[in-house]
Design an enzyme around this catalytic site. Structure first.
Site, mmCIF file in Angstrom:
data_model
loop_
_atom_site.group_PDB
_atom_site.id
_atom_site.type_symbol
_atom_site.label_atom_id
_atom_site.label_comp_id
_atom_site.label_asym_id
_atom_site.label_seq_id
_atom_site.Cartn_x
_atom_site.Cartn_y
_atom_site.Cartn_z
ATOM 1 N N ASP A 96 0.868 -1.181 0.000
ATOM 2 C CA ASP A 96 0.000 0.000 0.000
ATOM 3 C C ASP A 96 0.905 1.231 0.000
ATOM 4 O O ASP A 96 1.553 1.528 1.008
ATOM 5 C CB ASP A 96 -0.899 0.001 1.236
ATOM 6 C CG ASP A 96 -2.014 -1.032 1.152
ATOM 7 O OD1 ASP A 96 -1.882 -1.982 0.353
ATOM 8 O OD2 ASP A 96 -3.000 -0.899 1.893
ATOM 9 N N LYS A 156 -6.623 3.060 -3.302
ATOM 10 C CA LYS A 156 -7.031 3.013 -1.900
ATOM 11 C C LYS A 156 -7.418 4.420 -1.466
ATOM 12 O O LYS A 156 -6.690 5.385 -1.726
ATOM 13 C CB LYS A 156 -5.876 2.473 -1.053
ATOM 14 C CG LYS A 156 -6.137 2.451 0.443
ATOM 15 C CD LYS A 156 -4.950 1.818 1.172
ATOM 16 C CE LYS A 156 -5.068 1.958 2.678
ATOM 17 N NZ LYS A 156 -3.943 1.323 3.397
ATOM 18 N N LYS A 184 -9.946 -0.103 -2.870
ATOM 19 C CA LYS A 184 -9.875 -0.414 -1.447
ATOM 20 C C LYS A 184 -10.386 0.775 -0.644
ATOM 21 O O LYS A 184 -9.835 1.869 -0.718
ATOM 22 C CB LYS A 184 -8.442 -0.747 -1.027
ATOM 23 C CG LYS A 184 -8.289 -1.022 0.475
ATOM 24 C CD LYS A 184 -6.872 -1.459 0.814
ATOM 25 C CE LYS A 184 -6.657 -1.582 2.320
ATOM 26 N NZ LYS A 184 -5.300 -2.046 2.662
#
Length: 230
Positions: A96, A156, A184
């Site tokens: 991430d 994300k 996400k």
């Protein structure tokens, strides 16, 4: 809940995140045990705990995810690349990566692209963190396009440190991505109802430290529904 809601297995969506700066080895062990018990796709930990989590989850279903350039995104591209390489060497299977928001605000999209592409080429799925509550809608769309072009597998929404996922942001990303990448939702996901709404809006992963609680709430809602229908 609708019939569609009832078919959602929350456990299949959860990145079980332990990103508290005071996290201990004992907590990492607990998170790994919970992820294995509930069948979550990943445990997301700081880079310093990747090797431990990998050892604890050896031959188990959840993979280890870690964060790169977290939470500000303002370290140099070379540092982020090295951090990603080391994490992969230690066994991380998802990354991430926080983008550089200062560059985005200045229109330095080529720099963002090169930085992300250099990490994506390492071969593990990258989730580009956009920290959407700090961006205008135009900046959100621009960041999404750059991240996709660079090879990100996911977009994300947030680190969870400066705000949280909203249905509106998921819908915006869904419209921009047109299913080219996954989404996400992360930050502030505290109830099963909220989680289900984010999934129905288009989220394919949920970053949260409350995974077990969400699954238990979801089970309770389903039992109440079944009881009420009798």
């Amino acid at each position: 809940m609708s019939q569609l809601d009832a078919e959602i297995d929350l456990a299949e969506f959860i990145d079980h995140a332990l990103l508290d700066p005071t996290a201990t080895s004992e907590q990492v062990a607990r998170w790994c045990t919970e992820a294995d018990r509930f069948g979550f796709p990943t445990v997301c930990v700081f880079p310093s705990y990747v090797r431990l989590a990998v050892e604890l989850l050896h031959k188990k279903r959840p993979v280890v995810c870690t964060v790169i350039g977290f939470p500000s995104g303002a370290t140099t591209a070379a540092v982020k690349r090295y951090e990603a390489e080391e994490a992969i060497d230690n066994g991380a299977r998802e990354l991430d990566v926080m983008i550089n928001l200062g560059w985005l605000k200045q229109g330095k999209t080529n720099e963002i692209y090169r930085e992300l592409a250099a990490i994506c080429e390492l071969g593990q799925p990258v989730k580009a963190i956009l920290e959407m509550n700090l961006l205008t809608d135009e900046e959100k769309m621009l960041a999404a396009e750059v991240a996709m072009d660079a090879g990100a597998a996911f977009l994300k929404t947030h680190t969870g440190w400066y705000g949280g996922a909203t249905v509106a942001d998921i819908r915006l990303l869904k419209a921009v991505t047109k299913d080219r990448v996954q989404i996400k939702a992360s930050g502030g996901i505290r109830t099963a109802e909220q989680a289900i709404k984010l999934i129905l809006a288009g989220a394919t992963r949920l970053g949260t430290s409350r995974g077990p609680d969400l699954v238990r709430q979801r089970d309770t809602l389903e039992k109440e529904k079944q009881t009420g229908s009798k």
